[in-house]
Motif scaffolding. Structure first.
Motif, PDB file in Angstrom:
ATOM      1  N   MET A  65     -53.681  66.779 -15.802  1.00 30.93           N
ATOM      2  CA  MET A  65     -55.108  66.710 -15.479  1.00 30.93           C
ATOM      3  C   MET A  65     -55.764  68.075 -15.676  1.00 30.93           C
ATOM      4  N   ALA A  66     -55.081  69.137 -15.254  1.00 29.85           N
ATOM      5  CA  ALA A  66     -55.619  70.493 -15.392  1.00 29.85           C
ATOM      6  C   ALA A  66     -55.775  70.874 -16.859  1.00 29.85           C
ATOM      7  N   GLN A  67     -54.802  70.506 -17.671  1.00 34.59           N
ATOM      8  CA  GLN A  67     -54.871  70.824 -19.102  1.00 34.59           C
ATOM      9  C   GLN A  67     -56.033  70.096 -19.775  1.00 34.59           C
ATOM     10  N   LEU A  68     -56.191  68.821 -19.469  1.00 32.61           N
ATOM     11  CA  LEU A  68     -57.217  68.014 -20.124  1.00 32.61           C
ATOM     12  C   LEU A  68     -58.633  68.339 -19.652  1.00 32.61           C
ATOM     13  N   SER A  69     -58.759  68.798 -18.421  1.00 29.14           N
ATOM     14  CA  SER A  69     -60.095  69.031 -17.864  1.00 29.14           C
ATOM     15  C   SER A  69     -60.497  70.497 -17.825  1.00 29.14           C
TER      16      SER A  69
ATOM     17  N   MET B 211     -43.545  60.214 -15.295  1.00 30.92           N
ATOM     18  CA  MET B 211     -44.367  61.335 -14.892  1.00 30.92           C
ATOM     19  C   MET B 211     -44.475  61.319 -13.368  1.00 30.92           C
ATOM     20  N   ASN B 212     -44.198  62.453 -12.759  1.00 26.54           N
ATOM     21  CA  ASN B 212     -44.344  62.542 -11.305  1.00 26.54           C
ATOM     22  C   ASN B 212     -45.695  63.176 -10.955  1.00 26.54           C
ATOM     23  N   ARG B 213     -45.927  63.345  -9.664  1.00 28.67           N
ATOM     24  CA  ARG B 213     -47.233  63.832  -9.187  1.00 28.67           C
ATOM     25  C   ARG B 213     -47.548  65.228  -9.735  1.00 28.67           C
ATOM     26  N   THR B 214     -46.556  66.121  -9.721  1.00 28.81           N
ATOM     27  CA  THR B 214     -46.759  67.487 -10.203  1.00 28.81           C
ATOM     28  C   THR B 214     -47.107  67.496 -11.689  1.00 28.81           C
ATOM     29  N   GLN B 215     -46.403  66.688 -12.462  1.00 34.05           N
ATOM     30  CA  GLN B 215     -46.692  66.609 -13.891  1.00 34.05           C
ATOM     31  C   GLN B 215     -48.083  66.032 -14.138  1.00 34.05           C
ATOM     32  N   LEU B 216     -48.476  65.052 -13.330  1.00 35.72           N
ATOM     33  CA  LEU B 216     -49.812  64.468 -13.457  1.00 35.72           C
ATOM     34  C   LEU B 216     -50.883  65.516 -13.183  1.00 35.72           C
ATOM     35  N   ILE B 217     -50.698  66.314 -12.158  1.00 33.31           N
ATOM     36  CA  ILE B 217     -51.671  67.364 -11.822  1.00 33.31           C
ATOM     37  C   ILE B 217     -51.763  68.382 -12.952  1.00 33.31           C
ATOM     38  N   LYS B 218     -50.622  68.768 -13.516  1.00 34.92           N
ATOM     39  CA  LYS B 218     -50.634  69.719 -14.639  1.00 34.92           C
ATOM     40  C   LYS B 218     -51.368  69.138 -15.847  1.00 34.92           C
TER      41      LYS B 218
END
Length: 91
Positions: free
Chosen positions: A10-14, A1-8
């Motif tokens: 995080m957005a989905q879960l929160s 998982m890269n930074r962009t995927q991590l941000i996506k």
């Protein structure tokens, strides 16, 4: 998982916008970097510990020439995972 995927993720879960998650991640990175630079240890329960480790100077050998060289003091950032993270990864 890269930074962009991590941000996506995080957005989905929160249920927060990606821009908010990106800003939060950027601030977290900055706070951890600054704390380590100042010699502090950052402990995140369930995740682990970010800390500074010092490797003392030592002598070594150049593998090409065999000549003895001095390896200087090194200060490195290190991460030690918490037992909960180890358990999550292993099973």
């Amino acid at each position: 998982m890269n930074r962009t995927q991590l941000i996506k993720r995080m957005a989905q879960l929160s249920d927060l916008p990606q821009t908010t998650c990106k800003a939060t991640l950027t601030q977290l990175e900055a706070v951890i970097c600054k704390a380590l630079h100042e010699g502090e240890t950052v402990y995140l329960p369930k995740l682990g510990v970010f800390e500074i480790r010092h490797h003392l100077p030592r002598s070594g050998r150049n593998p090409q020439t065999g000549a003895e060289i001095q390896i200087p003091l090194r200060t490195v950032a290190a991460f030690k995972p918490a037992s909960q993270l180890k358990q999550a990864v292993s099973g």
